[in-house]
Design a protein around this motif. Structure first.
Motif, short mmCIF file in Angstrom:
data_model
loop_
_atom_site.label_atom_id
_atom_site.label_comp_id
_atom_site.label_asym_id
_atom_site.label_seq_id
_atom_site.Cartn_x
_atom_site.Cartn_y
_atom_site.Cartn_z
N ASN A 302 49.54 51.16 48.42
CA ASN A 302 48.94 50.18 47.52
C ASN A 302 49.99 49.20 47.03
O ASN A 302 49.77 47.98 47.00
N PHE A 303 51.15 49.73 46.66
CA PHE A 303 52.27 48.89 46.21
C PHE A 303 52.69 47.93 47.32
O PHE A 303 52.80 46.70 47.10
N LEU A 304 52.95 48.45 48.50
CA LEU A 304 53.45 47.62 49.59
C LEU A 304 52.45 46.56 50.01
O LEU A 304 52.82 45.41 50.31
N LYS A 305 51.18 46.91 50.03
CA LYS A 305 50.15 45.92 50.39
C LYS A 305 50.05 44.83 49.33
O LYS A 305 49.88 43.65 49.67
N ASN A 306 50.17 45.20 48.07
CA ASN A 306 50.16 44.19 47.00
C ASN A 306 51.38 43.28 47.10
O ASN A 306 51.27 42.05 46.89
N VAL A 307 52.53 43.86 47.39
CA VAL A 307 53.73 43.05 47.59
C VAL A 307 53.52 42.09 48.77
O VAL A 307 53.80 40.89 48.67
N LEU A 308 53.03 42.63 49.86
CA LEU A 308 52.83 41.80 51.05
C LEU A 308 51.82 40.69 50.80
O LEU A 308 51.96 39.58 51.34
N ASP A 309 50.81 40.95 49.99
CA ASP A 309 49.83 39.90 49.67
C ASP A 309 50.52 38.68 49.07
O ASP A 309 50.21 37.53 49.42
N GLU A 310 51.45 38.92 48.15
CA GLU A 310 52.16 37.80 47.52
C GLU A 310 53.12 37.16 48.50
O GLU A 310 53.31 35.94 48.50
N VAL A 311 53.76 37.98 49.35
CA VAL A 311 54.66 37.44 50.38
C VAL A 311 53.90 36.55 51.35
O VAL A 311 54.35 35.45 51.71
#
Length: 529
Positions: A302-311
């Motif tokens: 969940n964390f990594l996907k949220n980070v990637l969304d902003e990236v």
């Protein structure tokens, strides 16, 4: 006597060409020097389609270059002597191809795509003498027909170990553009620092960007530290500005967000994402650390996907680099959640767990219309379905991936790691991570492995140099480590294999050094080797 006179006459007639040799780097695919010269001065015209924003911007780049180096600009005064920039989309040319013709009346650069026009301009700039004579620049008459050998011509800059200001990132991109490099791989997260703002997780730029001190000397020689705090990060607006700046120079920025290893800095802010819950810290020494994201916890993904969304919102690049290298499995071996993940998914071991981890991210990026690229460790345990491999531990990983019909960027540490020493006598060089990589060895690299057949060769996208910065703390040293090995890599990636010649390249470098000096760019003189 008559024979001697004939020899002297031939020398005299050849002197104009000898006086201004062609020093374009990377060497064009096809080039024919003609008789005569064109004199460029402030009275010449700069012709372009003013309704075409790309052509107008490229024309402005050229005028800025002339103004900065020679003190004059071209105008639209309708002089017969002109530099003409033409984008003709109907021409049957590649996206990065161009034609450059210089005759006694002027210069014409023609391309079917703005990128090709921009690259033609880079070649024209290298045809100019380093110094003007009586306010004019003498350009040899020449015909050039040019296009790149490979689509991916990249360079990676690590800002995780050492942070560099936005002004230098722009200068760095300008240097890449000079040599027709089209991909800037921006390594943004590391054990020693997280460098990109993620609004959903503010602790990444409150805690994770900052380490309390930094190792002194080489990590193999001791553990003494400097006692000085160190940090820095890029806001999302700054990242967008870098993306825009690079795009105007026809360079794609590929961000790297490391996972599952090299994650100490992120875990220092969010320890719940690790297997043990911490405590963790932003690392102060180099090397491989055992703090990795927990593969057994859903909250990690969940964390990594949220980070990637902003990236993904910041970086429009087709490829997103997720690292995937140097991931110790110690924590996973002792973690109940990770072991349960292995059992629940019928995995054989922790290597297959890493493959499962990468596959989850691969599926997510694919669902967003992007492509995952990672270091060759992502092959271990099985390669994710849509993944592209960046082969760094030699060429074996690239060969294996290409044989599996996966795209590959060749970046072996043997030839492309420009954080290595540039002299066998290390006492003559600033501190580096180790190894020995002179310009000639970079130049000698052939990105297409002999082991591949014709269909497999199609998966070799190109070639990339990497500048890791454990021992590169200043902008001046970054330039020193980059140049002239970047020029050698540029020729590997652009010039047809049959046209490469190191002796000729070495001679062209000497003239290029004069230009770099005038531009205020640091470099290492390869003649010291």
């Amino acid at each position: 006597m008559n024979r001697l006179f004939s020899v002297i006459l031939l020398i005299i007639l050849a002197f104009p060409l000898m006086a201004q040799e062609i020093s374009i780097i990377p060497k064009p695919a096809e080039m024919a020097v003609q008789n005569g010269q064109f004199k460029l001065d402030k009275n010449c015209t700069l012709k372009f389609d003013e309704n075409n924003k790309d052509a107008a911007r490229i024309a402005a780049f050229f005028n800025d270059y002339l103004d900065n180096l020679y003190g004059f600009k071209l105008s639209n005064n309708a002089s017969e002597n002109a530099v003409s920039l033409k984008i003709i989309s109907s021409l049957d040319m590649g996206q990065e191809a161009y034609l450059l013709k210089v005759n006694k009346d002027g210069v014409v650069i023609t391309a079917s795509n703005p990128a090709g026009l921009f690259y033609g301009l880079q070649s024209l700039k290298q045809l100019l003498p380093v110094e003007a004579e009586n306010g004019s620049l003498t350009i040899p008459c020449i015909d050039i027909k040019d296009k790149p050998r490979f689509a991916w011509r990249g360079n990676m800059l690590d800002v995780g170990r050492h942070y560099f200001p936005v002004s230098f990132i722009k200068k760095y991109i300008d240097i890449l553009a000079m040599y027709k490099i089209n991909t800037f791989h921006w390594h943004l997260t590391e054990d020693q620092g997280w460098r990109i703002e993620i609004k959903k997780y503010p602790l990444l730029t409150e805690i994770s960007h900052w380490r309390d001190e930094t190792l002194l000397g080489h990590f193999r020689s001791g553990q003494e530290k400097d006692g000085i705090g160190y940090g820095g990060f890029y806001t999302q607006d700054q990242c967008r500005e870098i993306v825009r700046y690079a795009a105007e120079r026809y360079i794609t920025v590929v961000p790297e967000i490391e996972m599952p290893g090299h994650s100490s800095a992120a875990l220092a802010a969010y320890p719940n994402l690790g297997c043990t819950g911490g405590p963790y810290k932003v690392q102060e020494t180099w090397g491989v650390h055992k703090d990795v994201y927990c593969a057994g916890k859903d909250e990690t993904f969940n964390f990594l996907k949220n980070v990637l969304d902003e990236v993904l919102d910041i970086f429009p690049s087709e490829f997103i680099h997720i690292g995937g290298d140097e991931c110790p499995k110690d924590a996973w071996e002792q973690c109940d959640a990770c072991q349960k993940r292995i059992t629940d998914n019928g995995l054989e071991n922790e290597h297959e767990l890493q493959s499962w981890f990468i596959t989850q991210i691969d599926h997510y990026l694919s669902s967003k219309g992007r492509r995952l690229i990672g270091w060759d460790e992502i092959l271990e345990g099985g390669l994710a379905p849509e993944a592209t491999v960046m082969s760094w531990r030699g060429t074996k990983g690239g060969i294996e991936a290409a044989k599996q019909k996966h795209d590959v960027v060749m970046s072996p540490n043997s030839h492309m790691y420009i954080d290595y020493y540039q002299s066998k006598n290390k006492d003559d060089e600033p501190l580096a991570i180790g190894g020995f990589l002179p310009v000639e060895k970079v130049y000698s690299y052939e990105p297409v492995p002999e082991e591949l057949n014709a269909d497999e060769v199609k998966h070799i996208l190109g070639v990339q140099t990497n500048l890791w910065t454990e021992y590169v703390a200043t902008t001046k040293k970054a330039e020193y480590m980059l140049l002239p090995r970047l020029q050698a890599q540029a020729e590997v990636g652009w010039t047809p294999k049959a046209e490469k010649d190191y002796a000729d390249f070495s001679k062209r470098l000497e003239n290029d050094y004069l230009r770099l000096t005038k531009l205020g760019i640091n470099y290492r003189d390869h003649r010291k080797e």
